[in-house]
Design a protein around this motif. Structure first.
Motif, PDB file in Angstrom:
ATOM      1  N   GLU A  56       0.982  -1.212  -0.079  1.00 44.63           N
ATOM      2  CA  GLU A  56      -0.002   0.088  -0.017  1.00 44.63           C
ATOM      3  C   GLU A  56       1.012   1.125   0.042  1.00 44.63           C
ATOM      4  OE1 GLU A  56      -3.741   0.494   2.422  1.00 44.63           O
ATOM      5  OE2 GLU A  56      -2.455   1.898   3.379  1.00 44.63           O
ATOM      6  N   VAL A  57       0.596   2.204  -1.039  1.00 52.09           N
ATOM      7  CA  VAL A  57       1.401   3.327  -1.103  1.00 52.09           C
ATOM      8  C   VAL A  57       0.528   4.701  -0.738  1.00 52.09           C
ATOM      9  CG1 VAL A  57       2.826   4.939  -2.824  1.00 52.09           C
ATOM     10  CG2 VAL A  57       2.678   2.141  -2.853  1.00 52.09           C
ATOM     11  N   GLU A  58       1.340   5.460   0.098  1.00 49.34           N
ATOM     12  CA  GLU A  58       0.754   6.586   0.609  1.00 49.34           C
ATOM     13  C   GLU A  58       1.594   7.880   0.438  1.00 49.34           C
ATOM     14  OE1 GLU A  58      -1.762   7.457   4.948  1.00 49.34           O
ATOM     15  OE2 GLU A  58       0.422   6.906   4.935  1.00 49.34           O
ATOM     16  N   GLY A  59       0.717   8.890   0.116  1.00 51.17           N
ATOM     17  CA  GLY A  59       1.629  10.278   0.295  1.00 51.17           C
ATOM     18  C   GLY A  59       0.984  10.973   1.490  1.00 51.17           C
ATOM     19  N   ILE A  60       1.578  11.820   2.141  1.00 49.04           N
ATOM     20  CA  ILE A  60       1.463  12.453   3.215  1.00 49.04           C
ATOM     21  C   ILE A  60       1.695  14.169   3.172  1.00 49.04           C
ATOM     22  CG2 ILE A  60       1.430  10.523   4.969  1.00 49.04           C
ATOM     23  CD1 ILE A  60       3.799  11.774   6.080  1.00 49.04           C
ATOM     24  N   ILE A  61       0.664  14.929   3.865  1.00 51.05           N
ATOM     25  CA  ILE A  61       0.826  16.170   3.611  1.00 51.05           C
ATOM     26  C   ILE A  61       0.607  17.135   4.853  1.00 51.05           C
ATOM     27  CG2 ILE A  61      -1.236  16.770   2.765  1.00 51.05           C
ATOM     28  CD1 ILE A  61       1.295  18.629   1.141  1.00 51.05           C
ATOM     29  N   SER A  62       1.329  18.181   5.182  1.00 49.48           N
ATOM     30  CA  SER A  62       1.061  18.867   6.371  1.00 49.48           C
ATOM     31  C   SER A  62       0.023  20.023   5.851  1.00 49.48           C
ATOM     32  CB  SER A  62       2.296  19.215   7.134  1.00 49.48           C
ATOM     33  OG  SER A  62       2.039  20.134   8.003  1.00 49.48           O
ATOM     34  N   LEU A  63      -1.225  19.886   6.376  1.00 44.85           N
ATOM     35  CA  LEU A  63      -2.030  20.954   6.249  1.00 44.85           C
ATOM     36  C   LEU A  63      -1.671  22.189   7.047  1.00 44.85           C
ATOM     37  CD1 LEU A  63      -4.671  22.106   4.824  1.00 44.85           C
ATOM     38  CD2 LEU A  63      -5.866  20.867   6.699  1.00 44.85           C
ATOM     39  N   LYS A  64      -1.468  22.080   8.497  1.00 45.30           N
ATOM     40  CA  LYS A  64      -1.048  23.060   9.253  1.00 45.30           C
ATOM     41  C   LYS A  64       0.142  22.564  10.034  1.00 45.30           C
ATOM     42  CE  LYS A  64      -1.286  25.207  13.537  1.00 45.30           C
ATOM     43  NZ  LYS A  64      -0.685  24.582  14.566  1.00 45.30           N
ATOM     44  N   THR A  65       1.155  23.653   9.649  1.00 50.03           N
ATOM     45  CA  THR A  65       2.563  23.054  10.223  1.00 50.03           C
ATOM     46  C   THR A  65       2.906  23.963  11.414  1.00 50.03           C
ATOM     47  OG1 THR A  65       3.076  22.694   7.906  1.00 50.03           O
ATOM     48  CG2 THR A  65       4.951  22.982   9.656  1.00 50.03           C
ATOM     49  N   GLY A  66       3.612  23.510  12.317  1.00 50.32           N
ATOM     50  CA  GLY A  66       4.214  24.170  13.471  1.00 50.32           C
ATOM     51  C   GLY A  66       3.252  24.982  14.360  1.00 50.32           C
ATOM     52  N   GLY A  67       3.875  25.488  15.499  1.00 48.08           N
ATOM     53  CA  GLY A  67       2.850  26.034  16.464  1.00 48.08           C
ATOM     54  C   GLY A  67       1.990  25.368  17.190  1.00 48.08           C
ATOM     55  N   CYS A  68       2.355  23.982  17.458  1.00 50.29           N
ATOM     56  CA  CYS A  68       1.652  23.115  18.194  1.00 50.29           C
ATOM     57  C   CYS A  68       1.448  23.381  19.599  1.00 50.29           C
ATOM     58  CB  CYS A  68       2.071  21.767  17.766  1.00 50.29           C
ATOM     59  SG  CYS A  68       0.776  20.507  18.621  1.00 50.29           S
ATOM     60  N   PRO A  69       0.425  23.237  20.526  1.00 48.14           N
ATOM     61  CA  PRO A  69       0.561  23.666  21.978  1.00 48.14           C
ATOM     62  C   PRO A  69       1.282  22.588  22.770  1.00 48.14           C
ATOM     63  CG  PRO A  69      -1.486  23.260  21.278  1.00 48.14           C
ATOM     64  CD  PRO A  69      -0.936  23.312  20.038  1.00 48.14           C
ATOM     65  N   GLU A  70       1.434  21.293  21.998  1.00 41.53           N
ATOM     66  CA  GLU A  70       1.740  20.122  22.847  1.00 41.53           C
ATOM     67  C   GLU A  70       3.085  19.976  23.024  1.00 41.53           C
ATOM     68  OE1 GLU A  70      -1.184  18.144  24.197  1.00 41.53           O
ATOM     69  OE2 GLU A  70      -1.516  20.201  23.638  1.00 41.53           O
ATOM     70  N   ASP A  71       3.892  19.034  23.743  1.00 45.97           N
ATOM     71  CA  ASP A  71       5.293  19.014  23.857  1.00 45.97           C
ATOM     72  C   ASP A  71       5.714  17.686  23.540  1.00 45.97           C
ATOM     73  OD1 ASP A  71       4.522  17.351  25.925  1.00 45.97           O
ATOM     74  OD2 ASP A  71       5.934  18.575  27.581  1.00 45.97           O
ATOM     75  N   CYS A  72       5.294  17.061  22.346  1.00 43.35           N
ATOM     76  CA  CYS A  72       5.766  15.870  21.898  1.00 43.35           C
ATOM     77  C   CYS A  72       7.378  15.801  21.807  1.00 43.35           C
ATOM     78  CB  CYS A  72       5.076  15.323  20.830  1.00 43.35           C
ATOM     79  SG  CYS A  72       3.129  15.433  20.958  1.00 43.35           S
ATOM     80  N   HIS A  73       8.172  15.230  22.569  1.00 41.38           N
ATOM     81  CA  HIS A  73       9.500  15.839  22.648  1.00 41.38           C
ATOM     82  C   HIS A  73      10.361  15.474  21.286  1.00 41.38           C
ATOM     83  CE1 HIS A  73       8.595  16.513  26.516  1.00 41.38           C
ATOM     84  NE2 HIS A  73       9.565  15.651  27.271  1.00 41.38           N
ATOM     85  N   PHE A  74       9.691  14.366  20.414  1.00 43.94           N
ATOM     86  CA  PHE A  74      10.400  14.174  19.355  1.00 43.94           C
ATOM     87  C   PHE A  74      10.147  15.228  17.999  1.00 43.94           C
ATOM     88  CE2 PHE A  74       6.391  12.175  19.905  1.00 43.94           C
ATOM     89  CZ  PHE A  74       5.496  12.692  18.710  1.00 43.94           C
ATOM     90  N   CYS A  75       9.159  16.131  18.356  1.00 42.78           N
ATOM     91  CA  CYS A  75       8.532  17.081  17.232  1.00 42.78           C
ATOM     92  C   CYS A  75       8.990  18.320  17.078  1.00 42.78           C
ATOM     93  CB  CYS A  75       7.081  16.873  17.377  1.00 42.78           C
ATOM     94  SG  CYS A  75       6.095  17.759  15.996  1.00 42.78           S
ATOM     95  N   SER A  76       9.614  18.481  16.025  1.00 46.03           N
ATOM     96  CA  SER A  76       9.953  20.070  15.756  1.00 46.03           C
ATOM     97  C   SER A  76       8.699  20.964  15.446  1.00 46.03           C
ATOM     98  CB  SER A  76      10.861  19.841  14.403  1.00 46.03           C
ATOM     99  OG  SER A  76       9.915  19.545  13.043  1.00 46.03           O
ATOM    100  N   GLN A  77       7.443  20.545  15.499  1.00 49.23           N
ATOM    101  CA  GLN A  77       6.283  21.254  15.149  1.00 49.23           C
ATOM    102  C   GLN A  77       5.873  21.964  16.553  1.00 49.23           C
ATOM    103  OE1 GLN A  77       3.863  20.655  11.793  1.00 49.23           O
ATOM    104  NE2 GLN A  77       4.768  18.448  11.719  1.00 49.23           N
ATOM    105  N   SER A  78       6.340  21.477  17.720  1.00 47.09           N
ATOM    106  CA  SER A  78       5.963  22.004  18.832  1.00 47.09           C
ATOM    107  C   SER A  78       6.356  23.675  18.951  1.00 47.09           C
ATOM    108  CB  SER A  78       6.278  21.164  20.104  1.00 47.09           C
ATOM    109  OG  SER A  78       5.965  21.814  21.142  1.00 47.09           O
ATOM    110  N   GLY A  79       5.334  24.509  19.459  1.00 44.44           N
ATOM    111  CA  GLY A  79       5.512  25.842  19.692  1.00 44.44           C
ATOM    112  C   GLY A  79       6.555  26.025  20.988  1.00 44.44           C
ATOM    113  N   LEU A  80       6.622  24.942  21.691  1.00 46.30           N
ATOM    114  CA  LEU A  80       7.002  24.893  22.987  1.00 46.30           C
ATOM    115  C   LEU A  80       8.530  25.001  22.946  1.00 46.30           C
ATOM    116  CD1 LEU A  80       4.705  23.128  25.099  1.00 46.30           C
ATOM    117  CD2 LEU A  80       4.610  25.396  24.667  1.00 46.30           C
ATOM    118  N   PHE A  81       9.215  24.363  21.883  1.00 49.14           N
ATOM    119  CA  PHE A  81      10.746  24.397  21.461  1.00 49.14           C
ATOM    120  C   PHE A  81      11.138  25.226  20.693  1.00 49.14           C
ATOM    121  CE2 PHE A  81       9.163  19.646  21.758  1.00 49.14           C
ATOM    122  CZ  PHE A  81       8.834  19.835  23.096  1.00 49.14           C
TER     123      PHE A  81
END
Lengths: 335, 70
Positions: free
Chosen positions: A59-84
């Motif tokens: 199964e082949v899939e493509g993914i896209i970011s509709l809204k990037t960055g500025g996330c209020p969560e602190d998932c420590h792996f994620c470059s899209q958290s607005g807290l880092f």
């Protein structure tokens, strides 16, 4: 092969390959502890399991970011958290660009297109943008649309199902026991609740996570067992790609053999699930990893780029599938 | 604006290219889009799609993978 490792593999062969019964947490741990000298035999078994219980299609899939960055969560792996202090800035994609990306994705033969937003959960503005985007894609492209928009309310689940979103991604990310070391702004249980709602609404459940985030092998086995108990339709398997500015930015990427052992172990825990190669594989496994993974239990890929990082060229994966004589799953053969 | 000026800053880390070692940045850029404007080091608004990227600096315009490959 020592007697002990021989027993681990022969028992897995009988249980998973012959009977289609996934390994337990304890058995997954035994697999994760196999020495490098047994890796080829393990991958071969995982491949046999995938071929027997899922078939040769990929199964082949493509993914896209509709809204990037500025996330209020602190998932420590994620470059899209607005807290880092990450270099990733907020961005929104408009509907025409979304449709164009879906068209380009479909041209590769992909049957899945996943719209992703970096949010705790969608607000009214995001839900409206998703509704417009999904409708426009369905008008223009023959492709299944999935979404990944964080935690949902029952009303939002109903709305997404009504839009024709056929699959919803919400990763548990890691073992329940390790989750508080990875995320502190919400709980593993909150994520589980969204997954329960998604299943209840009749959408397919896509749930996986990231390995290599400082979890022990025992916790990796725990995670595989917890995913198996969810019986997801798809499990995307990511390998940590340490992002600058995030709390996990200084972790070392996991080794290639560890990553491949994890692929095989997850296949043996989830014999019938779509197991997707996702982010971090290029960094952890290099070009050879795509081939070894596809011959070691993987039966789905994300082609092209990821949300904020770049992947292999889509044609490299498509060519590889041709070479391995693994047909791309057709639209009418999806779950 | 098309963003074609002289590269003074590393587009991965934003530091001046004349200072420090950017060999690792260059390697990492194989799997990352640019994040900083090479002309002024402002953080750019970057959009990645399955087949490419665009990066916009408020002062120096938009760059893209398509243009970078030409």
């Amino acid at each position: 092969m020592t007697t002990a490792t021989s027993i681990v593999l022969s028992r897995a062969r009988e249980q998973v390959l012959e009977r289609g019964e996934g390994l337990s947490e304890e058995q997954v741990l035994e697999v994760l502890q196999l020495p490098d000298s047994e890796l080829d035999a393990l991958l071969e078994l995982a491949h046999e399991v995938r071929m027997r219980w899922c078939g040769p299609e990929v199964e082949v899939e493509g993914i896209i970011s509709l809204k990037t960055g500025g996330c209020p969560e602190d998932c420590h792996f994620c470059s899209q958290s607005g807290l880092f202090e990450s270099p990733v800035r907020s961005a929104w994609l408009d509907v025409p660009m979304l449709v164009e990306a879906a068209k380009q994705t479909a041209k590769t033969g992909a049957t899945e297109f996943c719209i992703v937003a970096a949010v705790r959960g969608p607000d009214a503005r995001l839900m409206a943008q998703v509704a417009a985007g999904v409708a426009a894609i369905k008008d223009a492209v023959d492709i299944n649309v999935a979404c990944s928009l964080g935690m949902l309310t029952p009303e939002q689940v109903t709305a997404l199902a009504g839009m024709g979103v056929h699959r919803y991604n919400h990763n548990l990310e890691t073992a329940r026991s390790h989750f508080p070391n990875v995320v502190t702004t919400h709980t593993w249980e909150e994520r589980w609740e969204t997954l329960r709602l998604v299943r209840e609404a009749g959408m397919e459940v896509c749930c996986g996570g990231i390995v290599g985030m400082g979890e022990t092998l025992g916790q990796r086995a725990e995670f595989a067992a917890q995913l198996a108990s969810l019986t997801p339709d798809e499990v995307p398997l990511n390998f940590l790609n340490p992002r600058p500015g995030t709390p996990f930015g200084d972790l070392e990427p996991m080794s290639g053999p560890d990553a491949l052992r994890t692929v095989a172990a997850f296949r043996l825990a989830l014999p019938r699930t779509v197991l997707r190669f996702a982010g971090g594989r290029e960094l952890t496994l290099g070009d050879l990893g795509a081939r070894k993974g596809l011959l070691g239990g993987i039966n789905a890929v994300i082609v092209g780029n990821y949300l904020t990082t770049l992947g292999r060229p889509a044609e490299a994966d498509i060519d590889l599938l041709g070479e391995l004589e693994m047909p791309i799953k057709a639209l009418n053969e999806t779950l | 604006m098309s963003g074609v000026g002289r590269a003074v800053f590393c587009d991965r880390c934003g530091a001046p290219t004349a200072e420090g070692d950017h060999a690792r940045c260059a390697r990492e850029r194989d799997l990352e889009p640019p994040r900083f404007c090479p002309e002024c080091a402002r953080r750019m608004v970057v959009q990645v799609d399955p087949f490419g990227w665009t990066a916009r600096c408020s002062r120096h315009g938009t760059r893209s993978s398509a243009a970078a490959e030409r």
